[in-house]
Design a protein around this motif. Structure first.
Motif, PDB file in Angstrom:
ATOM      1  N   VAL A   1       0.869  -1.177   0.000  1.00 33.79           N
ATOM      2  CA  VAL A   1       0.000   0.000   0.000  1.00 33.79           C
ATOM      3  C   VAL A   1       0.906   1.227   0.000  1.00 33.79           C
ATOM      4  N   PRO A   2       0.848   2.032  -1.041  1.00 35.66           N
ATOM      5  CA  PRO A   2       1.716   3.219  -1.079  1.00 35.66           C
ATOM      6  C   PRO A   2       1.375   4.185   0.053  1.00 35.66           C
ATOM      7  N   ARG A   3       2.289   4.360   0.952  1.00 35.23           N
ATOM      8  CA  ARG A   3       2.116   5.302   2.057  1.00 35.23           C
ATOM      9  C   ARG A   3       3.494   5.699   2.550  1.00 35.23           C
ATOM     10  N   VAL A   4       3.563   6.819   3.210  1.00 33.33           N
ATOM     11  CA  VAL A   4       4.852   7.250   3.743  1.00 33.33           C
ATOM     12  C   VAL A   4       5.224   6.375   4.938  1.00 33.33           C
ATOM     13  N   SER A   5       6.499   6.318   5.227  1.00 37.87           N
ATOM     14  CA  SER A   5       6.980   5.559   6.374  1.00 37.87           C
ATOM     15  C   SER A   5       6.402   6.122   7.666  1.00 37.87           C
ATOM     16  N   GLN A   6       5.862   5.256   8.501  1.00 38.05           N
ATOM     17  CA  GLN A   6       5.308   5.714   9.773  1.00 38.05           C
ATOM     18  C   GLN A   6       6.396   6.264  10.690  1.00 38.05           C
ATOM     19  N   TYR A   7       7.626   5.785  10.523  1.00 38.86           N
ATOM     20  CA  TYR A   7       8.737   6.319  11.304  1.00 38.86           C
ATOM     21  C   TYR A   7       9.015   7.766  10.909  1.00 38.86           C
ATOM     22  N   ARG A   8       9.058   8.019   9.613  1.00 41.72           N
ATOM     23  CA  ARG A   8       9.332   9.375   9.136  1.00 41.72           C
ATOM     24  C   ARG A   8       8.157  10.311   9.428  1.00 41.72           C
ATOM     25  N   LEU A   9       6.939   9.776   9.356  1.00 43.13           N
ATOM     26  CA  LEU A   9       5.763  10.579   9.693  1.00 43.13           C
ATOM     27  C   LEU A   9       5.815  11.020  11.149  1.00 43.13           C
ATOM     28  N   ALA A  10       6.153  10.090  12.047  1.00 41.62           N
ATOM     29  CA  ALA A  10       6.243  10.429  13.466  1.00 41.62           C
ATOM     30  C   ALA A  10       7.363  11.434  13.716  1.00 41.62           C
ATOM     31  N   ALA A  11       8.489  11.264  13.019  1.00 42.69           N
ATOM     32  CA  ALA A  11       9.595  12.222  13.176  1.00 42.69           C
ATOM     33  C   ALA A  11       9.189  13.604  12.681  1.00 42.69           C
ATOM     34  N   HIS A  12       8.470  13.657  11.574  1.00 45.07           N
ATOM     35  CA  HIS A  12       8.014  14.934  11.001  1.00 45.07           C
ATOM     36  C   HIS A  12       7.040  15.627  11.954  1.00 45.07           C
ATOM     37  N   LEU A  13       6.097  14.872  12.496  1.00 45.52           N
ATOM     38  CA  LEU A  13       5.140  15.448  13.438  1.00 45.52           C
ATOM     39  C   LEU A  13       5.833  15.860  14.729  1.00 45.52           C
ATOM     40  N   GLY A  14       6.743  15.025  15.220  1.00 51.73           N
ATOM     41  CA  GLY A  14       7.454  15.345  16.453  1.00 51.73           C
ATOM     42  C   GLY A  14       8.282  16.607  16.321  1.00 51.73           C
ATOM     43  N   SER A  15       8.899  16.800  15.164  1.00 56.61           N
ATOM     44  CA  SER A  15       9.669  18.008  14.929  1.00 56.61           C
ATOM     45  C   SER A  15       8.768  19.239  14.940  1.00 56.61           C
ATOM     46  N   ALA A  16       7.585  19.125  14.341  1.00 52.37           N
ATOM     47  CA  ALA A  16       6.637  20.245  14.358  1.00 52.37           C
ATOM     48  C   ALA A  16       6.199  20.572  15.781  1.00 52.37           C
ATOM     49  N   PHE A  17       5.953  19.542  16.582  1.00 47.99           N
ATOM     50  CA  PHE A  17       5.570  19.762  17.981  1.00 47.99           C
ATOM     51  C   PHE A  17       6.691  20.454  18.742  1.00 47.99           C
ATOM     52  N   ALA A  18       7.940  20.041  18.470  1.00 47.66           N
ATOM     53  CA  ALA A  18       9.082  20.637  19.170  1.00 47.66           C
ATOM     54  C   ALA A  18       9.234  22.112  18.799  1.00 47.66           C
ATOM     55  N   ILE A  19       9.065  22.431  17.523  1.00 50.16           N
ATOM     56  CA  ILE A  19       9.144  23.824  17.078  1.00 50.16           C
ATOM     57  C   ILE A  19       8.058  24.646  17.761  1.00 50.16           C
ATOM     58  N   TYR A  20       6.855  24.112  17.764  1.00 58.90           N
ATOM     59  CA  TYR A  20       5.720  24.800  18.376  1.00 58.90           C
ATOM     60  C   TYR A  20       5.959  25.052  19.858  1.00 58.90           C
ATOM     61  N   ALA A  21       6.395  24.010  20.565  1.00 62.39           N
ATOM     62  CA  ALA A  21       6.633  24.148  22.007  1.00 62.39           C
ATOM     63  C   ALA A  21       7.731  25.159  22.284  1.00 62.39           C
ATOM     64  N   GLY A  22       8.798  25.130  21.479  1.00 60.14           N
ATOM     65  CA  GLY A  22       9.886  26.081  21.674  1.00 60.14           C
ATOM     66  C   GLY A  22       9.447  27.514  21.466  1.00 60.14           C
ATOM     67  N   MET A  23       8.624  27.740  20.451  1.00 59.15           N
ATOM     68  CA  MET A  23       8.123  29.091  20.192  1.00 59.15           C
ATOM     69  C   MET A  23       7.242  29.579  21.331  1.00 59.15           C
TER      70      MET A  23
END
Length: 388
Positions: free
Chosen positions: A174-196
């Motif tokens: 099933v063509p989908r993005v890697s769940q590992y990379r998806l979690a890393a991408h979301l986690g990075s966004a959360f970290a940026i948000y929290a830092g701001m």
């Protein structure tokens, strides 16, 4: 809350404002940037839920800002999409007008990301030029800026995992993005948000005259301050729970069991289903990949983490009600409890109704609102110490 005892010392006088405090505008700029990050998290969730994320198969920082205009440009873009597994396996019946819908969703997501970069970079350069970004503040802003750049690269790295042409030759793929990379991408966004947010709050707090103590006794203050440790732990647990949700999303694990609290007819799925041999890596007998690759296990883990998080927030809330919390801390605690109840309701609703787009997007947004409430509580408690 009843009135406090009058036997303790009265409120201390307001602390003098630090002479070297940065301008309030920096705090508002960071909070505004955080709002933009919140928006892109919501938009990113919608992009995933509408399966739009793989519609743009190239990354061009400047050229990619211009969407197709003419019929020829649209046909050219559509032909590029047709070369990849998502079209070949899932969307081979798609017409050009349908492609335009998913293209514009992903294009808007990428443009919002570029907008965040500019909204952060230009003011940062101005404040640095004016000499306002020094010491710890300068290091924080630099770290946030670095994370924003990393986030852009990580987003394309994530998309590339779903464009792997080998998916088109793998049986039942099933063509989908890697769940590992998806979690890393979301986690990075959360970290940026929290830092701001946290940095913005710190700046605005430093410019505000606040009584050193809003409690009346040293013993009461110690109890209030002791709340900061479990509150910080809960904020970390909320983050981990949200990341487990990214694995659920990446594997479409939310579609597997649509009942709550039971999974099928039992609380815990069978052992051979949670620790399936199908998810052991070649040449290894270790079953830990089930934690991140088995949809049943991933959904079960998310349920356990979410239940634990809600239980922890509830316990802290009912304990805190017995303490003479300062008004800001009491409001922050009430907000955390209220958002937690809403988030649990959204999660259960998303599950039992088969992951409808509106509910699923609200649930993802709710995870960030819940983290915001937890961070606000920890920051509010940070304001109170023996010396204010």
């Amino acid at each position: 809350m009843g009135p406090s005892s009058s036997s303790g010392p009265g409120p201390s006088p307001p602390e003098p404002l630090p002479r070297s405090a940065p301008p309030r505008s920096i705090g508002y700029w960071l909070l505004g940037s955080g709002t933009l990050v919140f928006g892109i998290v919501v938009l990113g969730g919608l992009t995933r839920l509408t399966e739009s994320g793989l519609s743009i198969v190239e990354w061009n920082l400047i050229k990619g800002m211009k969407p197709p205009r003419s019929s020829e440009e649209w046909e050219e873009e559509f032909d590029k999409y047709k070369q990849f597994p998502e079209y070949k396996i899932l969307n081979h019946h798609m017409e050009l007008e349908d492609f335009k819908n998913i293209f514009y969703m992903e294009w808007a997501h990428r443009m919002w990301g570029r907008g965040i970069g500019m909204a952060f970079l230009l003011p940062a350069a101005y404040y640095a030029y004016r000499g306002h970004l020094k010491g710890a503040l300068g290091r924080r802003v630099l770290a946030i800026g670095g994370l924003i750049g990393f986030q852009g690269a990580l987003g394309w790295y994530m998309v590339k995992s779903g464009l792997d042409e080998a998916l088109g030759t793998t049986p039942n793929a099933v063509p989908r993005v890697s769940q590992y990379r998806l979690a890393a991408h979301l986690g990075s966004a959360f970290a940026i948000y929290a830092g701001m947010l946290y940095t913005g709050w710190d700046i605005l707090r430093s410019r505000r005259a606040i009584p050193a103590s809003s409690t009346t006794t040293v013993s009461a203050m110690k109890k209030v301050m002791a709340l900061r440790t479990p509150a910080t732990g809960l904020a970390a647990l909320i983050f981990v729970t949200a990341m487990s949700g990214a694995f659920v999303a990446g594997l479409d694990a939310g579609l597997l069991y649509d009942t709550f609290p039971l999974m099928g007819d039992r609380l815990v799925p069978p052992k051979d289903e949670i620790w399936s041999e199908n998810y052991t890596h070649e040449g290894s007998s270790l079953k830990w990949p089930n934690l991140f690759e088995n949809p049943t296990t991933v959904q079960f883990n998310h349920r356990v983490l979410a239940t634990t998080t809600f239980t922890g927030i509830s316990a802290l809330y009912f304990y805190a009600r017995r303490l003479p919390l300062p008004v800001p801390a009491r409001r922050a605690m009430q907000a955390l409890m209220g958002v937690a109840c809403l988030q649990v309701s959204l999660g259960i609703g998303t599950l039992i109704y088969g992951v409808p787009i509106a509910l699923a997007a609200a649930h993802q947004a709710g995870s960030l609102v819940l983290l915001t409430a937890a961070l606000r509580l920890t920051h509010t408690l940070k304001r109170f110490s023996k010396k204010g």
